[in-house]
Design a protein around this motif. Structure first.
Motif, short mmCIF file in Angstrom:
data_model
loop_
_atom_site.label_atom_id
_atom_site.label_comp_id
_atom_site.label_asym_id
_atom_site.label_seq_id
_atom_site.Cartn_x
_atom_site.Cartn_y
_atom_site.Cartn_z
N GLN A 1 -8.73 -3.21 -4.02
CA GLN A 1 -8.34 -1.96 -4.16
C GLN A 1 -7.10 -1.14 -3.87
O GLN A 1 -6.56 -0.27 -4.28
N GLN A 2 -6.15 -2.01 -3.24
CA GLN A 2 -4.99 -1.68 -2.82
C GLN A 2 -4.11 -1.69 -3.90
O GLN A 2 -4.03 -2.34 -4.85
N ASP A 3 -2.93 -0.94 -3.74
CA ASP A 3 -1.90 -0.87 -4.89
C ASP A 3 -1.00 -1.84 -4.86
O ASP A 3 -0.65 -2.49 -5.89
N HIS A 4 -0.69 -2.40 -3.69
CA HIS A 4 0.44 -3.39 -3.39
C HIS A 4 -0.31 -5.02 -3.32
O HIS A 4 -0.22 -5.46 -2.41
N VAL A 5 -0.87 -5.33 -4.53
CA VAL A 5 -1.68 -6.45 -4.59
C VAL A 5 -0.88 -7.46 -5.84
O VAL A 5 -0.74 -7.02 -6.82
N SER B 1 -11.27 -4.75 1.69
CA SER B 1 -11.05 -3.38 1.55
C SER B 1 -10.63 -2.79 3.01
O SER B 1 -10.14 -1.29 3.01
N GLN C 1 -11.46 -8.12 -6.29
CA GLN C 1 -11.05 -7.03 -6.93
C GLN C 1 -10.54 -6.11 -5.90
O GLN C 1 -11.21 -5.12 -5.17
N ARG D 1 1.49 -5.75 1.69
CA ARG D 1 1.34 -6.55 0.57
C ARG D 1 0.67 -7.57 0.65
O ARG D 1 0.64 -8.73 1.53
N PRO E 1 -3.19 -0.04 3.20
CA PRO E 1 -2.50 0.54 1.85
C PRO E 1 -1.41 -0.07 1.84
O PRO E 1 -0.69 -0.19 0.67
N THR E 2 -0.55 -0.02 2.88
CA THR E 2 0.95 -0.38 2.80
C THR E 2 1.07 -2.04 3.02
O THR E 2 2.42 -2.40 2.82
#
Length: 614
Positions: A434-438, A414, A432, A421, A418-419
């Motif tokens: 929570q970042q978008d770029h996963v 966690s 699981q 990859r 967030p930026t």
């Protein structure tokens, strides 16, 4: 028709009819067995006879063992019809029923229990169960003439050993209590009552199949709202018609709930999977279903009807995930829809019944604050780990089975930016992020022809071509450790994985062994240099005797010495001081005083200040 013949040490004979061509008869001291042997030196579940036509298999389930023709049976032995097995002071054999039968057994005889009864519903009320008086046993001997309680006992006679061990011997321990979902102890349901319920439910189940044509449904259809509604309505009608035939002490609501779980859910483990306080479910066999509640393993009051019902539940789990399980592929790793990890093993690998282990995925995502509240680590340790992840340090989480490695890996992930990859790689997807770029990758089992398998190592190699900033491998268990180290050392800083080991030092040895499994003929020093150059931190997770899980070490890998050994320095560690009156582990975390080599890097990157907790 065949029968089981039991002869005690007084020469008395007792006969128990086998009413089906295929039968499984349990023998032991516990009241849940088909044949109860009253001697206290017989194990609670001593052995099982599997009768399949003219074949008889004797399955030994006791440390005390069984004897056939003077030879000890360690696990499984095929017997001829009429051949005798010795269980303590009893001789047990399977014979044709045309042999003359003895009179009814006396009070001191083994207690006969009805089994494999094929009587149709309505079920007859079972006769009261007689009580078995203790069977006479020969007195313990001491070949040295000393008292059996002395420390210098030299006899190897089994009865001498049992007497010498006293209450420590497994056969002298009280039977494990069963608990319900509230954690309260409950009396085990008598076997004959269970069989009455099983027969009644089986008849209703067959009626449901005919009326709803359940045979035409796909295995993935059973949990659909349409099917659940149809089964519920039809089952209520059948119970309305046959309510008077429900065997006591069961009620209509109880039967309805159990049948709904069997037809549309996961049978007796359905409630365990849904229960918030249950973190793990372990099916040992049809009669023993364990659960981990509040960190403690308990024997639940649940049971499966038979092996077929166990296989149905396993297939409902694995088939929707594209996995297969059969005699050619008798074990499988997969997951439930909520991410819970599942392992299933069936015969012939599992010698008795199919085994099922489910590690539940927590409904509420845990954070570092929860670990502090659970006293798994201190706030300072949590802050340090957060900075290490943000500072792109390569982290190995080490620990034993069930110690919480994957949970900790989820929490540490966690703190990834967030930026960035991120590519995650797992056998059965549990992480699981929570970042978008996963990008989440999962292994693939072989097809029916045994080809087409995609292993973790294949996915790690492919991930290097996907331009990841970080690679997160759920667990390194083989040659993929080499690829993981190369990824950590070639521009993918901040990568993380877990390994099975009991200390940071053992973790280094474990990684070294895994690298050797890659098939590359590398010298030991080269492997250790690769480890020292790739891994920054080892976080050791430990599960204690009271069920609590704590981080016991946070250690830095600082290099390699002149002798070629990897050097480790502890930054934090946990010291256990004892247990309290409730058997809870007592101890504390402490900082070793060692400052990590990357303190200055933290300060430069703005992750810490010179006046911070260092």
């Amino acid at each position: 028709m065949k029968q089981v013949r039991v002869v005690d040490n007084f020469g008395n004979e007792y006969f128990y009819p086998i009413e089906q061509a295929v039968a499984e008869i349990s023998i032991g001291r516990s009241q849940g067995n088909d044949i109860i042997l009253g001697s206290k030196t017989v194990s609670r579940r001593h052995a099982t006879l599997k009768v399949m036509g003219d074949r008889v298999l004797l399955v030994n389930q006791s440390a005390n063992g069984c004897m056939v023709n003077g030879e000890r049976v360690d696990r499984v032995r095929e017997m001829r019809v009429g051949e005798q097995a010795q269980i303590d002071i009893y001789l047990v054999s399977v014979e044709d029923s045309n042999a003359p039968q003895a009179a009814a057994p006396s009070q001191s005889a083994p207690v006969a229990r009805s089994f494999q009864d094929s009587a149709p519903v309505p079920v007859r009320a079972a006769a009261p169960k007689p009580t078995a008086a203790p069977v006479a046993r020969k007195p313990a001997r001491s070949t040295s003439g000393r008292d059996m309680g002395t420390r210098d006992m030299k006899s190897t006679d089994p009865e001498d050993v049992r007497a010498y061990l006293g209450f420590l011997h497994p056969d002298n321990q009280p039977e494990e209590p069963r608990v319900n979902l509230t954690g309260a102890s409950v009396d085990p349901l008598p076997r004959e009552k269970r069989q009455e319920l099983v027969r009644f439910k089986s008849q209703l189940h067959e009626e449901l199949k005919e009326r709803l044509d359940l045979h035409s449904f796909e295995i993935t259809d059973y949990a659909s709202p349409r099917v659940v509604r149809q089964v519920s309505e039809k089952l209520k009608e059948l119970l309305q018609m046959n309510g008077s035939l429900i065997p006591p002490p069961f009620t209509r609501d109880m039967v309805f709930k159990e049948l709904m779980d069997e037809v549309c859910g996961l049978g007796p483990i359905e409630d365990l999977i849904k229960h918030r306080k249950v973190s793990e479910v372990m099916v040992v066999d049809r009669d023993h279903i364990y659960a981990e509640m509040a960190g403690k393993l308990v024997l639940t009051d649940r049971f499966f009807n038979d092996e077929k019902s166990m296989m149905t539940v396993i297939e409902r789990i694995v088939i929707p995930r594209g996995r297969r399980i059969d005699e050619s592929t008798p074990l499988v790793d997969t997951r439930l829809a909520d991410g819970s990890r599942v392992n299933a093993v069936i015969p012939p690998l599992a010698l008795k019944d199919p085994c099922l282990t489910i590690r539940k995925f927590p409904e509420d995502r845990l954070g570092i604050g929860d670990l502090v509240r659970f006293q798994s680590l201190t706030p300072e340790m949590g802050k340090f780990l957060a900075r290490a992840v943000r500072g792109r340090k390569n982290v190995i989480i080490s620990g034993g089975t069930g110690s919480g490695k994957t949970t900790l890996l989820n929490i540490l992930s966690s703190f990834i930016g967030p930026t960035e990859r991120v590519v995650t790689i797992e056998d059965a997807a549990e992480l699981q992020l929570q970042q978008d770029h996963v990008v989440s990758l999962e292994t693939k089992p072989p097809n029916l022809e045994g080809s087409g398998a995609i292993e973790i190592r294949d996915l790690v190699k492919n991930a290097l071509r996907m331009r990841p900033d970080r690679i997160v491998v759920g667990e390194c268990r083989g040659g993929e450790a080499l690829d993981m180290l190369q990824a950590m050392n070639t521009g993918h800083d901040g990568s993380m994985t877990t390994v099975h080991s009991n200390s940071p030092t053992e973790a280094i040895s474990r990684i070294e062994t895994l690298v050797l499994m890659s098939g590359m003929d590398l010298p030991t020093r080269a492997i250790r240099e690769q480890i020292a150059n790739s891994v920054n931190l080892i976080v050791q997770q430990t599960r204690f005797s009271d069920g609590s899980r704590r981080i016991t070490y946070i250690s830095e890998v600082i290099g390699i010495d002149d002798d070629g050994f990897v050097l480790i320095e502890d930054i934090y560690r946990y010291k256990q001081t004892g247990v309290d009156e409730k058997n809870k582990v007592v101890g504390y975390h402490l900082a070793s005083g060692y400052l990590p080599s990357f303190v200055q890097e933290f300060i430069v990157k703005g992750l810490a200040s010179a006046e911070d907790f260092f």
